[in-house]
Design an enzyme around this catalytic site. Structure first.
Site, PDB file in Angstrom:
ATOM      1  N   HIS A 173      -3.836   7.004   0.355  1.00  0.00           N
ATOM      2  CA  HIS A 173      -3.140   8.015  -0.425  1.00  0.00           C
ATOM      3  C   HIS A 173      -3.025   7.564  -1.878  1.00  0.00           C
ATOM      4  O   HIS A 173      -3.321   6.408  -2.191  1.00  0.00           O
ATOM      5  CB  HIS A 173      -1.744   8.303   0.163  1.00  0.00           C
TER       6      HIS A 173
HETATM    7  P1  TYD Z   1       3.273   5.252   5.518  1.00  0.00           P
HETATM    8  O1  TYD Z   1       3.419   5.849   4.152  1.00  0.00           O
HETATM    9  O2  TYD Z   1       2.429   5.990   6.495  1.00  0.00           O
HETATM   10  O3  TYD Z   1       2.740   3.751   5.406  1.00  0.00           O
HETATM   11  P2  TYD Z   1       1.298   3.250   4.895  1.00  0.00           P
HETATM   12  O4  TYD Z   1       0.981   3.997   3.629  1.00  0.00           O
HETATM   13  O5  TYD Z   1       1.495   1.773   4.679  1.00  0.00           O
HETATM   14  O6  TYD Z   1       0.295   3.507   5.949  1.00  0.00           O
HETATM   15  O7  TYD Z   1       4.746   5.014   6.098  1.00  0.00           O
HETATM   16  C1  TYD Z   1       4.964   4.602   7.423  1.00  0.00           C
HETATM   17  C2  TYD Z   1       6.315   5.126   7.860  1.00  0.00           C
HETATM   18  O8  TYD Z   1       7.365   4.559   7.111  1.00  0.00           O
HETATM   19  C3  TYD Z   1       6.441   6.623   7.731  1.00  0.00           C
HETATM   20  O9  TYD Z   1       7.166   7.085   8.847  1.00  0.00           O
HETATM   21  C4  TYD Z   1       7.273   6.828   6.490  1.00  0.00           C
HETATM   22  C5  TYD Z   1       8.130   5.578   6.462  1.00  0.00           C
HETATM   23  N1  TYD Z   1       8.490   5.120   5.095  1.00  0.00           N
HETATM   24  C6  TYD Z   1       9.818   5.174   4.699  1.00  0.00           C
HETATM   25  O10 TYD Z   1      10.710   5.636   5.442  1.00  0.00           O
HETATM   26  N2  TYD Z   1      10.147   4.711   3.455  1.00  0.00           N
HETATM   27  C7  TYD Z   1       9.230   4.189   2.615  1.00  0.00           C
HETATM   28  O11 TYD Z   1       9.580   3.778   1.494  1.00  0.00           O
HETATM   29  C8  TYD Z   1       7.858   4.148   3.036  1.00  0.00           C
HETATM   30  C9  TYD Z   1       6.788   3.605   2.119  1.00  0.00           C
HETATM   31  C10 TYD Z   1       7.540   4.632   4.293  1.00  0.00           C
END
Ligand code: TYD
Length: 138
Positions: A55
């Site tokens: 992303h």
């Molecule tokens: P995600 O953005 O999918 O992680 P990555 O980009 O590393 O693959 O986030 C994973 C999970 O964590 C999703 O349920 C959203 C949550 N999350 C939060 O609650 N707060 C945050 O600051 C972040 C980055 C993710």
């Protein structure tokens, strides 16, 4: 100290303190981290074959530090891209502006620390690569 990697992305080198008995790195808002730190999260226990991220953010500054273990990060500003190995606890990556990022090849023990200048906001995410490219062209 920051060294450019591609536009919007640089390497950040933090001063390690210590000796053969142990090491310490200090992170200070608006000092060696040049933004206001609103959010800290860390990624761990990521399965080696998984690619995370995929992303971009519309408006966000972020520092990623592999405080333990190793991983790779692909950064892409729509014009150029680079894959960077993160394997040193005091050497991280600083991302600002519109940059697509993917993290992969996590070692079993990897803990990736992330410092961000914004609170979590799902509305700031661009999750489709073609939408990211369209945003870059704007
Ligand atoms: P995600 O953005 O999918 O992680 P990555 O980009 O590393 O693959 O986030 C994973 C999970 O964590 C999703 O349920 C959203 C949550 N999350 C939060 O609650 N707060 C945050 O600051 C972040 C980055 C993710």
């Amino acid at each position: 100290m920051k060294k450019p990697i591609i536009a919007g992305v640089s390497e950040i080198l933090l001063e390690p303190h210590g000796d053969e008995q142990g090491m310490l790195v200090a992170l200070e808002e608006r000092k060696n981290i040049d933004f206001e730190i609103k959010r800290i999260y860390y990624i761990y226990n990521t399965v080696g074959c998984v690619t995370r991220g995929r992303h971009a953010h519309k408006d966000m500054k972020q520092v990623l530090l592999p405080v333990k273990g190793t991983c790779q990060i692909l950064v892409d500003n729509g014009k150029e891209s680079k894959k960077v190995v993160l394997d040193t606890p005091n050497r991280g990556i600083y991302i600002t502006g519109l940059v697509w990022r993917e993290m992969m090849n996590f070692s079993k023990d990897c803990v990736l620390l992330c410092l961000v200048n914004t609170y979590y906001d799902t509305g700031d995410y661009i999750r489709k690569y073609d939408e990211f490219l369209a945003e870059v062209k704007k």
